[in-house]
Design a protein around this motif. Structure first.
Motif, PDB file in Angstrom:
ATOM      1  N   SER A  54     -27.655 -27.554  52.532  1.00  9.26           N
ATOM      2  CA  SER A  54     -27.036 -27.212  51.446  1.00  9.26           C
ATOM      3  C   SER A  54     -26.234 -26.022  51.428  1.00  9.26           C
ATOM      4  O   SER A  54     -25.633 -25.448  50.319  1.00  9.26           O
ATOM      5  CB  SER A  54     -28.178 -26.748  50.332  1.00  9.26           C
ATOM      6  N   LYS A  55     -25.887 -25.554  52.485  1.00 10.81           N
ATOM      7  CA  LYS A  55     -24.934 -24.181  52.878  1.00 10.81           C
ATOM      8  C   LYS A  55     -24.054 -24.491  54.084  1.00 10.81           C
ATOM      9  O   LYS A  55     -24.401 -25.299  55.045  1.00 10.81           O
ATOM     10  CB  LYS A  55     -25.875 -23.080  53.159  1.00 10.81           C
ATOM     11  N   LEU A  56     -22.978 -23.770  53.976  1.00 10.54           N
ATOM     12  CA  LEU A  56     -21.935 -23.887  54.903  1.00 10.54           C
ATOM     13  C   LEU A  56     -22.633 -23.622  56.500  1.00 10.54           C
ATOM     14  O   LEU A  56     -22.462 -24.248  57.172  1.00 10.54           O
ATOM     15  CB  LEU A  56     -20.953 -22.886  54.764  1.00 10.54           C
ATOM     16  N   SER A  57     -23.339 -22.515  56.649  1.00 10.05           N
ATOM     17  CA  SER A  57     -23.917 -22.262  57.746  1.00 10.05           C
ATOM     18  C   SER A  57     -25.021 -23.411  58.104  1.00 10.05           C
ATOM     19  O   SER A  57     -25.056 -23.724  59.284  1.00 10.05           O
ATOM     20  CB  SER A  57     -24.950 -21.015  57.679  1.00 10.05           C
ATOM     21  N   GLN A  58     -25.668 -24.116  57.110  1.00 10.39           N
ATOM     22  CA  GLN A  58     -26.506 -25.002  57.702  1.00 10.39           C
ATOM     23  C   GLN A  58     -25.692 -26.372  58.130  1.00 10.39           C
ATOM     24  O   GLN A  58     -26.106 -27.097  59.309  1.00 10.39           O
ATOM     25  CB  GLN A  58     -27.559 -25.539  56.472  1.00 10.39           C
ATOM     26  N   GLY A  59     -24.546 -26.787  57.424  1.00 13.10           N
ATOM     27  CA  GLY A  59     -23.732 -27.515  57.962  1.00 13.10           C
ATOM     28  C   GLY A  59     -23.166 -27.375  59.401  1.00 13.10           C
ATOM     29  O   GLY A  59     -23.089 -28.377  60.113  1.00 13.10           O
ATOM     30  N   VAL A  60     -22.899 -26.108  59.798  1.00 11.52           N
ATOM     31  CA  VAL A  60     -22.410 -25.875  60.875  1.00 11.52           C
ATOM     32  C   VAL A  60     -23.582 -25.984  62.045  1.00 11.52           C
ATOM     33  O   VAL A  60     -23.274 -26.570  63.157  1.00 11.52           O
ATOM     34  CB  VAL A  60     -21.883 -24.495  61.102  1.00 11.52           C
ATOM     35  N   ARG A  61     -24.800 -25.722  61.760  1.00  9.94           N
ATOM     36  CA  ARG A  61     -25.962 -26.010  62.704  1.00  9.94           C
ATOM     37  C   ARG A  61     -25.983 -27.612  63.044  1.00  9.94           C
ATOM     38  O   ARG A  61     -26.439 -28.130  64.007  1.00  9.94           O
ATOM     39  CB  ARG A  61     -27.214 -25.529  62.239  1.00  9.94           C
ATOM     40  N   PHE A  62     -25.832 -28.560  61.812  1.00 10.83           N
ATOM     41  CA  PHE A  62     -25.935 -29.855  61.937  1.00 10.83           C
ATOM     42  C   PHE A  62     -24.743 -30.304  62.860  1.00 10.83           C
ATOM     43  O   PHE A  62     -24.873 -31.244  63.698  1.00 10.83           O
ATOM     44  CB  PHE A  62     -25.868 -30.628  60.785  1.00 10.83           C
ATOM     45  N   LEU A  63     -23.667 -29.841  62.752  1.00 16.54           N
ATOM     46  CA  LEU A  63     -22.562 -30.025  63.964  1.00 16.54           C
ATOM     47  C   LEU A  63     -22.884 -29.867  65.022  1.00 16.54           C
ATOM     48  O   LEU A  63     -22.875 -30.771  65.893  1.00 16.54           O
ATOM     49  CB  LEU A  63     -21.238 -29.501  63.307  1.00 16.54           C
ATOM     50  N   LYS A  64     -23.482 -28.830  65.352  1.00 18.28           N
ATOM     51  CA  LYS A  64     -23.920 -28.313  66.787  1.00 18.28           C
ATOM     52  C   LYS A  64     -25.099 -29.439  67.145  1.00 18.28           C
ATOM     53  O   LYS A  64     -25.015 -29.773  68.215  1.00 18.28           O
ATOM     54  CB  LYS A  64     -24.383 -26.858  66.904  1.00 18.28           C
ATOM     55  N   LYS A  65     -25.885 -29.671  66.323  1.00 15.59           N
ATOM     56  CA  LYS A  65     -27.066 -30.477  66.647  1.00 15.59           C
ATOM     57  C   LYS A  65     -26.400 -31.987  67.120  1.00 15.59           C
ATOM     58  O   LYS A  65     -26.898 -32.673  67.967  1.00 15.59           O
ATOM     59  CB  LYS A  65     -27.882 -30.844  65.345  1.00 15.59           C
ATOM     60  N   TRP A  66     -25.294 -32.553  66.653  1.00 15.14           N
ATOM     61  CA  TRP A  66     -24.620 -33.598  66.687  1.00 15.14           C
ATOM     62  C   TRP A  66     -23.941 -33.627  68.037  1.00 15.14           C
ATOM     63  O   TRP A  66     -23.257 -34.330  68.447  1.00 15.14           O
ATOM     64  CB  TRP A  66     -23.746 -34.013  65.628  1.00 15.14           C
ATOM     65  N   GLY A  67     -24.047 -32.304  68.734  1.00 20.26           N
ATOM     66  CA  GLY A  67     -23.147 -32.155  69.886  1.00 20.26           C
ATOM     67  C   GLY A  67     -21.892 -31.882  69.975  1.00 20.26           C
ATOM     68  O   GLY A  67     -21.199 -31.819  70.930  1.00 20.26           O
TER      69      GLY A  67
END
Length: 149
Positions: A54-67
């Motif tokens: 629900s936040k930009l910072s969490q979105g960036v973490r998900f991007l990193k999780k996807w490699g």
């Protein structure tokens, strides 16, 4: 990742018209594309991760999780789609392909440098992007990148 389904034009046409407004994790630019792709391709990421941040910072973490690779939001978004789809010249993008452009407005709204690259979907001669009050359609000539779906 993800090939178009048989008769993909029907769910694409239905989904691209549904009302949406920008919301992290549900209708930010990445989740808008992934959620849309889950309706007309075999790409499962939209259904898998819809509403999980629900936040930009969490979105960036998900991007990193996807490699994804990169130090900025822009580079991570580009990396995500480079890993999943073939990058093509914008002039060759057709309906249903992923398109992107650099938006100063998005960077200002994100309050973060290198965060203004946004992705959307190619329609008939324009890219459709989700914004805070619905959609913004950007002419092909103003788009910077495209990926073949």
């Amino acid at each position: 990742m993800g090939t178009r389904l048989k008769n993909w034009h029907i769910p694409f046409a239905e989904e691209i018209q549904k009302p949406r407004a920008f919301e992290w994790g549900k209708a930010d630019c990445v989740m808008f594309c992934l959620e849309m792709l889950s309706h007309y391709t075999s790409n499962p990421l939209g259904k898998q991760y819809y509403g999980t941040y629900s936040k930009l910072s969490q979105g960036v973490r998900f991007l990193k999780k996807w490699g994804t690779e990169g130090r900025t939001l822009n580079s991570n978004i580009i990396s995500l789609f480079d890993k999943q789809y073939e990058r093509i010249a914008v002039n060759f993008a057709t309906q249903g392909d992923i398109v992107g452009f650099y938006s100063e407005e998005a960077e200002k709204a994100n309050k973060q440098k290198e965060s203004g690259f946004t992705v959307g979907l190619m329609c008939n001669g324009f890219g459709r992007f989700v914004v805070h009050n619905g959609y913004q359609d950007i002419p092909r000539e103003q788009l910077d990148m495209a990926w073949r779906v």
